[in-house]
Design an enzyme around this catalytic site. Structure first.
Site, mmCIF file in Angstrom:
data_model
loop_
_atom_site.group_PDB
_atom_site.id
_atom_site.type_symbol
_atom_site.label_atom_id
_atom_site.label_comp_id
_atom_site.label_asym_id
_atom_site.label_seq_id
_atom_site.Cartn_x
_atom_site.Cartn_y
_atom_site.Cartn_z
ATOM 1 N N ARG A 170 1.090 -1.181 0.051
ATOM 2 C CA ARG A 170 0.040 0.048 -0.099
ATOM 3 C C ARG A 170 0.897 1.286 0.143
ATOM 4 O O ARG A 170 2.130 1.150 0.391
ATOM 5 C CB ARG A 170 -0.995 0.096 1.471
ATOM 6 C CG ARG A 170 -1.879 -1.021 1.383
ATOM 7 C CD ARG A 170 -2.586 -1.113 2.597
ATOM 8 N NE ARG A 170 -3.540 -2.008 2.735
ATOM 9 C CZ ARG A 170 -3.539 -3.145 3.425
ATOM 10 N NH1 ARG A 170 -2.391 -3.334 4.092
ATOM 11 N NH2 ARG A 170 -4.315 -4.106 3.487
ATOM 12 N N LYS A 228 -2.707 -1.966 7.598
ATOM 13 C CA LYS A 228 -3.801 -1.346 8.282
ATOM 14 C C LYS A 228 -4.125 -2.074 9.624
ATOM 15 O O LYS A 228 -3.872 -3.068 9.893
ATOM 16 C CB LYS A 228 -5.129 -1.875 7.554
ATOM 17 C CG LYS A 228 -5.143 -0.845 6.479
ATOM 18 C CD LYS A 228 -6.561 -1.349 5.518
ATOM 19 C CE LYS A 228 -6.675 -0.140 4.291
ATOM 20 N NZ LYS A 228 -8.010 -0.402 3.579
ATOM 21 N N HIS A 262 -2.014 2.531 -5.914
ATOM 22 C CA HIS A 262 -2.849 1.415 -5.543
ATOM 23 C C HIS A 262 -3.194 0.520 -6.930
ATOM 24 O O HIS A 262 -3.167 -0.654 -6.700
ATOM 25 C CB HIS A 262 -4.130 1.812 -5.154
ATOM 26 C CG HIS A 262 -4.554 0.860 -4.007
ATOM 27 N ND1 HIS A 262 -3.948 0.685 -2.718
ATOM 28 C CD2 HIS A 262 -5.831 0.146 -4.015
ATOM 29 C CE1 HIS A 262 -4.671 -0.151 -1.939
ATOM 30 N NE2 HIS A 262 -5.815 -0.473 -2.593
ATOM 31 N N ARG A 320 -0.641 -2.042 -6.874
ATOM 32 C CA ARG A 320 -0.855 -3.168 -5.968
ATOM 33 C C ARG A 320 -2.088 -4.100 -6.713
ATOM 34 O O ARG A 320 -1.938 -5.295 -6.479
ATOM 35 C CB ARG A 320 -1.388 -2.447 -4.718
ATOM 36 C CG ARG A 320 -1.787 -3.591 -3.751
ATOM 37 C CD ARG A 320 -2.089 -2.704 -2.114
ATOM 38 N NE ARG A 320 -2.915 -3.409 -1.521
ATOM 39 C CZ ARG A 320 -2.715 -4.009 -0.332
ATOM 40 N NH1 ARG A 320 -1.640 -4.458 -0.260
ATOM 41 N NH2 ARG A 320 -3.788 -4.861 0.229
ATOM 42 N N HIS A 379 -4.907 -8.854 3.645
ATOM 43 C CA HIS A 379 -6.490 -8.610 3.797
ATOM 44 C C HIS A 379 -6.732 -9.488 4.897
ATOM 45 O O HIS A 379 -6.354 -10.841 4.961
ATOM 46 C CB HIS A 379 -6.981 -9.187 2.607
ATOM 47 C CG HIS A 379 -6.889 -8.173 1.611
ATOM 48 N ND1 HIS A 379 -6.957 -8.545 0.220
ATOM 49 C CD2 HIS A 379 -6.532 -6.883 1.334
ATOM 50 C CE1 HIS A 379 -6.977 -7.613 -0.647
ATOM 51 N NE2 HIS A 379 -6.583 -6.676 0.300
ATOM 52 N N TYR A 413 -10.017 -10.268 -7.084
ATOM 53 C CA TYR A 413 -9.171 -10.590 -8.175
ATOM 54 C C TYR A 413 -9.563 -11.608 -8.771
ATOM 55 O O TYR A 413 -9.091 -11.889 -9.888
ATOM 56 C CB TYR A 413 -7.774 -10.705 -7.465
ATOM 57 C CG TYR A 413 -7.387 -9.243 -6.877
ATOM 58 C CD1 TYR A 413 -7.019 -8.106 -7.789
ATOM 59 C CD2 TYR A 413 -7.218 -9.016 -5.370
ATOM 60 C CE1 TYR A 413 -6.685 -6.945 -7.121
ATOM 61 C CE2 TYR A 413 -6.891 -7.863 -4.928
ATOM 62 C CZ TYR A 413 -6.837 -6.571 -5.705
ATOM 63 O OH TYR A 413 -6.437 -5.524 -5.336
#
Length: 311
Positions: free
Chosen positions: A157, A181, A250, A253, A276, A285
């Protein structure tokens, strides 16, 4: 009722909101982006509470909250923003409940309209090759090259890349530790091309007036590079390479995840590499991959191709 009276009545509510934000900042160690989002959402709530002359939390019933959300939706607030707003209110009431301030959570059973999920835009492998093909020896260009390679090599990120330090790497730059995150740390591999690009950048890093000794990527003033600077440099590099679309970090990514999943088919591994927490986030994806397969099918399968002339 005067504004002063309204303000005085709302003081306990605002005090509770401020205490919740402090909890997120100091105890949950939430990122500044997360805090900013909560502040915006709860400012909307605070303003609406004032407009409704609501001075105590029990007055905020599920019915009143539902009517407010419907009003916001009718005024054009998008589903994604409504979902985040509702999540912020729900989190606030969970906190208030733990503090013994309220008994019920009026947002618990509410849900915002589902937003249509857009597929992420990616670059294909030829476009990535063109973007990463740069022979300039300028220190800032070598820095940009290292950033681009690292984005695509490790699926970082923007905030993760900006936060990298010189000691974030292990075993000769073969692995990098990033803070994702929710302050979750993960270790991801670094590809050969990215390692080479980082070494080239480090060989000229001292040519800048180094002010931040720890930061891996520096601005031309020698300070840790900012999010906006990275975004601008990625866009500039893409423009110089003739990319047909506006490229942002992004997107690199997304390209990393899409290309890796297409080659490996290992959804769990891609989830781990991206950091994630929920595999449903990674599953988008697989839709990209299926879309590619569907395009190939439509172009190649005898029964899918439309015949020219008469049937």
């Amino acid at each position: 009722m005067s504004f002063q009276q309204t303000s005085l009545q709302r003081d306990p509510l605002q005090k509770d909101i401020n205490a919740f934000l402090d909890y997120l900042k100091f105890e949950k160690n939430s990122s500044r982006h997360t805090l900013a989002a909560y502040c915006r959402d709860l400012k909307k709530l605070s303003d609406w509470l004032a407009s409704q002359n609501i001075s105590t939390w029990p007055e905020l019933s599920e019915k009143r909250l539902r009517l407010w959300l419907a009003e916001l939706h009718g005024n054009g607030l998008q589903s994604k923003s409504l979902q985040r707003l509702l999540s912020s209110v729900r989190s606030l009431f969970r906190y208030l409940n733990r503090q013994g301030i309220v008994e019920d959570n009026p947002a618990k059973l509410l849900s915002a309209p589902k937003a249509s999920r857009k597929l992420p835009v990616t670059l294909d492998t030829d476009q990535m090759d063109a973007l990463l093909n740069n022979r300039d020896d300028d220190p800032l260009v070598l820095r940009d090259q290292a950033m681009l390679e690292l984005f695509y090599s490790s699926g970082l990120r923007l905030s993760e890349l900006v936060g990298l330090n010189l000691d974030s790497f292990e075993e000769g730059f073969q692995r990098v530790s990033v803070l994702g995150k929710g302050s979750k740390e993960r270790i991801v591999p670094v590809g050969r091309k990215a390692r080479e690009a980082i070494q080239l950048w480090l060989s000229v890093r001292a040519m800048l007036p180094v002010k931040d000794e720890q930061a891996l990527f520096l601005s031309k003033r020698g300070e840790r590079i900012s999010h906006r600077q990275v975004q601008n440099r990625v866009k500039r590099q893409a423009r110089e390479q003739g990319m047909p679309t506006s490229v942002h970090p992004h997107m690199l990514r997304h390209s990393f995840a899409s290309h890796l999943l297409e080659s490996s088919g290992d959804l769990r591994a891609v989830q781990e590499l991206l950091g994630h927490s929920d595999i449903s986030t990674t599953q988008i994806y697989t839709h990209l991959d299926f879309q590619h397969l569907a395009d190939v099918y439509d172009k190649a399968h005898p029964r899918a191709r439309r015949k020219k002339g008469k049937d």
